[in-house]
Enzyme design. Structure first.
Site, PDB file in Angstrom:
ATOM      1  N   ASP A  88       0.605   4.058   1.770  1.00 41.18           N
ATOM      2  CA  ASP A  88      -0.221   4.130   2.782  1.00 41.18           C
ATOM      3  C   ASP A  88       0.222   5.527   3.596  1.00 41.18           C
ATOM      4  O   ASP A  88       1.304   5.809   3.853  1.00 41.18           O
ATOM      5  CB  ASP A  88      -0.183   3.272   3.817  1.00 41.18           C
TER       6      ASP A  88
ATOM      7  N   GLN B 163       0.831  -1.185   0.113  1.00 39.41           N
ATOM      8  CA  GLN B 163       0.007  -0.081  -0.051  1.00 39.41           C
ATOM      9  C   GLN B 163       0.903   1.174  -0.075  1.00 39.41           C
ATOM     10  O   GLN B 163       1.836   1.198   0.715  1.00 39.41           O
ATOM     11  CB  GLN B 163      -0.908   0.108   1.373  1.00 39.41           C
TER      12      GLN B 163
ATOM     13  N   LYS C 268     -15.655   7.129   5.115  1.00 38.80           N
ATOM     14  CA  LYS C 268     -14.634   7.387   3.937  1.00 38.80           C
ATOM     15  C   LYS C 268     -15.063   7.818   2.717  1.00 38.80           C
ATOM     16  O   LYS C 268     -16.311   7.644   2.374  1.00 38.80           O
ATOM     17  CB  LYS C 268     -13.884   5.959   3.831  1.00 38.80           C
TER      18      LYS C 268
END
Length: 658
Positions: A401, A399, A485
């Site tokens: 991230d 990821q 989200k």
């Protein structure tokens, strides 16, 4: 006979009608063959439904989302009838509509062969032409068990009534409601041809199915559990017109050509060796080049935006994931623990707990906020074998991230800038058609924290989304357990939608980790945590770009940007000198000095989708020039070497397709 008052709704118009008992929805809404069902006071009903006093009826068109589901569900029943006519021993599983099609599961002794699917499709066409009538009837549990005594999976579904969920795909009424069986009746005699346990509704007759095709068969565990028997699932597709079916099949053919797993092999980019394990990819040198370019550009953009880079381990003691809430809420997606020195260690499924440790490693001041941490962090998630799919659904992936720690006052501006940054970077990689999805909490118990916190976080995300001028789609109940989200949904070159970046507002983990900073007044305050994955995962984004470009990467991403093709052996050294110049300028340039003839070398370069083929013969060498052959087959001759290098460099710098 008595009067029945109903209201018929068509678009924005409402018409009150008085009819007699026994009047059907078909009689009230008929006249338009595109109408396949009725929505009666919010519930979908067959056109054979007899209206009741006070009903509000709306026509359901075959090309509407509900109409397509009804069409495809009805076609799934025709599939099941065809299978049992050809394979009488087949036991029925479930047969729900799905996106763009349907499937039905069967317990058969021998897996279906492609030739079997041809026979089944022919039988379905026969059934469709018979015009059998779908007829609904309510039955008791006992009656259903008696009628379906030879169908063990249907008997199991009857036992699950009230506990079944839509995720099971069960054709029974959920929540302890009535059981219904649909009979397929002969159009002329009314005799029973076939029946199935089903909640409906269905099309009026099989003749109302305009166009369908069977696609493939595959193994599928009963009700999705590896503890259950393996059944055979047949997939199909159905559409309101033959033209729409044809267009869909053409779309699927194009999508198959773009399949990243196929292109990954053809272009020698990556592989997923069986000896390594399902969902675990290795990148070959050319794939490694693309990946490095992706990462390097992202890293540079993040540095410019004020992010700081961190690195964290791949495993941790279980206590960390207890604190973060992942073990209580996410354990089924994590690999089992490894016992070591009396402790349970887990492969990390998320980077955020370790980033919290970075924040908490020393005291923090408000002057440091917002603190933007970034990591290319590899994570591991246990995905069931049935859902693992190349690079887009893997068990090990990296990821990109980021976790941002800020004050509540900084949060609105940070979210605004973050979403702008995300969309801008995705556009740099060649994606441009977006909409946003806002995932919120529902009334289930999986969500942590107080409703007021969720309302505040959700509203801040909503406002940030509104500033982008993009369509916003709501996703109730789709939030992570710790916060709402925004997901950036991107459409690729052939119109498919991919979930890309996600941005989550989290008030819960700072509390669970007791994260604090010193405010301007000397008090200790709790930061807000914003989770953000821009690519989602590098592997998945790699796959999306590979399919979006069909392997024809723009020069800046292409693993080989130019290949030198000598007309004869005497021109190899000249192109090698030219390649050396190009490499000094940072270009990825190779020379094909093999013994193949020139036309074979051109074909090889075309198959590898190289942006620039640089050809040199006697005239080019004498004039200090080269000739270009482009991917579209066009050619430009006698280009001075410095101009040729400048053209390639310009194409790379512009990050545009050639």
């Amino acid at each position: 006979m008595s009067d029945v008052r109903v209201i018929i709704k068509r678009d924005s118009e409402r018409e009150e009608r008085v009819v007699t008992t026994g009047t059907t929805a078909a009689e009230l809404l008929g006249g338009d063959r595109s109408t396949v069902a009725a929505r009666v006071t919010g519930e979908l009903r067959d056109l054979a439904y007899e209206v009741a006093d006070g009903d509000e009826l709306e026509p359901v068109a075959i090309d509407s989302p509900d109409g397509l589901d009804i069409l495809r569900h009805s076609t799934a029943h025709v599939l099941a009838q065809a299978v049992q006519e050809l394979f009488p021993e087949a036991k029925l599983g479930i047969g729900p509509p799905i996106k763009d099609g349907f499937y039905y599961d069967f317990d058969v002794e021998t897996p279906f062969h492609p030739d079997d699917l041809k026979r089944i499709e022919k039988k379905m066409q026969e059934i469709q032409k018979r015009g059998q009538r779908f007829s609904r009837r309510v039955v008791s549990d006992e009656e259903a068990r008696e009628e379906l005594a030879a169908e063990p999976y249907k008997l199991e579904l009857i036992g699950l009534k009230g506990a079944a969920s839509a995720a099971d795909g069960a054709d029974v009424e959920v929540g302890g409601g009535e059981l219904t069986i649909y009979d397929n009746l002969d159009a002329k005699t009314g005799d029973l041809c076939w029946k199935d346990l089903c909640r409906g509704p269905h099309l009026p007759t099989t003749r109302a199915i305009p166009a369908f095709k069977l696609m493939r068969s595959a193994g599928a565990y009963w009700r999705g559990s590896e503890q259950n028997p393996m059944l055979q699932r047949i997939y199909g597709t159905a559409w309101p017109t033959k033209d729409e079916l044809k267009a869909h099949l053409e779309f699927l053919a194009e999508a198959e050509k773009r399949d990243h797993r196929k292109l990954g092999v053809e272009l020698d980019l990556f592989s997923i060796p069986e000896v390594l394990g399902s969902g675990l990819a290795i990148f070959h040198p050319k794939g490694g080049v693309i990946r490095k370019v992706m990462e390097d550009y992202s890293r540079r953009r993040h540095e410019e935006a004020g992010y700081e880079f961190v690195n964290t381990p791949h495993i941790s003691k279980g206590k960390l994931f207890e604190t973060s809430g992942h073990l209580p809420n996410y354990a089924e997606s994590m690999f089992p623990p490894m016992e070591f020195e009396g402790q349970d260690y887990y492969l990390k499924a998320m980077n955020c707990p370790m980033h919290n440790l970075v924040f908490d490693a020393r005291g923090r001041s408000y002057r440091e906020l917002p603190l933007r941490l970034f990591e290319f962090g590899t994570v591991y998630r246990y995905e069931k074998s049935g859902v693992v799919h190349g690079l887009t659904r893997a068990r090990g992936f990296t990821q990109d991230d980021s976790h941002i720690y800020c004050t509540k006052e900084q949060m609105p501006e940070e979210l605004d800038e973050l979403l702008t940054f995300v969309l801008g970077l995705l556009r740099d990689y060649g994606l441009s058609d977006f909409y946003l999805e806002l995932s919120t909490r529902d009334d289930s118990e999986k969500f942590m924290g107080e409703p007021e916190e969720w309302e505040e976080a959700t509203e801040q995300l909503r406002q940030a989304a509104g500033k982008q001028g993009l369509e916003l789609v709501m996703d109730p109940g789709g939030a992570a357990y710790y916060g709402p989200k925004i997901s950036v949904q991107a459409r690729d070159a052939i119109g498919r939608t991919w979930q890309m970046s996600t941005i989550q507002v989290d008030f819960q983990q700072p509390k669970r980790f007791n994260l604090e900073y010193t405010a301007a007044d000397g008090s200790r305050q709790r930061p807000v945590m914003i989770h953000r994955a821009l690519f989602g995962s590098i592997e998945r984004f790699f796959a999306v770009l590979l399919e979006h470009y069909a392997g024809v990467f723009p020069p800046w991403l292409a693993p080989v940007q130019a290949v030198g093709i000598p007309i004869g052996d005497g021109h190899v050294r000249y192109l090698e000198d030219f390649a050396a110049e190009a490499k000094k300028l940072g270009l990825r340039f190779e020379v094909d000095s093999s013994s193949d003839r020139m036309q074979k070398k051109i074909r090889n370069a075309q198959k590898q989708k190289v942006p620039f083929m640089v050809i040199a013969g006697d005239e080019d060498v004498a004039g200090g020039a080269v000739s270009f052959r482009y991917r579209d087959g066009s050619q430009k001759n006698g280009i001075p070497r410095d101009e040729a290098l400048a053209e390639i460099l310009d194409a790379v710098a512009r990050r545009q397709q050639v």
